[in-house]
Design a protein around this motif. Structure first.
Motif: not given
Length: 192
Positions: A111-112, A118-122, A153-155, A161-165
């Motif tokens: 989450k951004t 949001s994809s955080r990778f190419g 992470q910014n505020h 996601h995987i960590f929360y899942q």
């Protein structure tokens, strides 16, 4: 709109009824500028030119965060899954590729402020076709993953996601074995 052979699109931030199977059939095999601009026209044009010229082709998807790059790539994969020649074995492989995408995204999406997923990778996706134009294989290569997100992470943003899942859905024994607790508020990295 088209700019030459480029498609410029805008993410409407809502579901539109423009990515249906009937739309796929409408754009299949049609001259590039014959119908209004569409992602399926780009996908179909690249596919037909590849088949006619027996040469590699690519579709480059670019844009800022939240522009819909990941969604566009999924729509292209779905287009090829529906419109390319197939066998039962190929259909199984296609289904696995399409269905595994959300799982793979969980490892690299977060989450951004601008996008909840949001994809955080190419991502580099390579689809291989046989001489008849049927997809026979492919691979997805992720690169430049945003590793700093793990520890900061910014505020208003979140870790991958995987960590929360994992915390939410992992059974008690797995969490114990990994040395994790179910409550995300217990992790300094997540609450700084």
């Amino acid at each position: 709109t088209y700019i030459g052979s480029l498609l410029v699109s805008v993410n409407p931030y809502q579901e539109l009824d423009i990515y249906t199977v009937s739309q796929m059939q409408l754009y299949r095999g049609v001259n590039f500028f014959e119908l209004p601009p569409h992602l399926y026209a780009i996908a179909d044009n690249a596919y037909r030119v590849m088949c006619n010229e027996f040469n590699n082709h690519f579709i480059l998807i670019s844009g800022e965060s939240g522009a819909g790059k990941t969604e566009a790539s999924k729509k292209i994969l779905q287009y090829y899954a529906v419109t390319c020649p197939t066998t039962e074995q190929l259909q199984t492989v296609r289904d696995r590729l399409l269905l595994s995408n959300p799982v793979l995204e969980a490892f690299g999406n977060a989450k951004t402020l601008r996008n909840d997923n949001s994809s955080r990778f190419g991502k580099y996706m390579d689809i291989q076709f046989d001489f008849k134009g049927a997809p026979v294989g492919g691979h997805i290569l992720s690169y430049l993953i945003e590793k700093s997100r793990v520890v900061h992470q910014n505020h208003g943003e979140r870790n991958f996601h995987i960590f929360y899942q994992l915390l939410e859905g992992g059974d008690k024994d797995l969490l114990c074995w990994l040395g994790l607790e179910r409550n995300p508020q217990k992790y300094t990295y997540l609450i700084q």
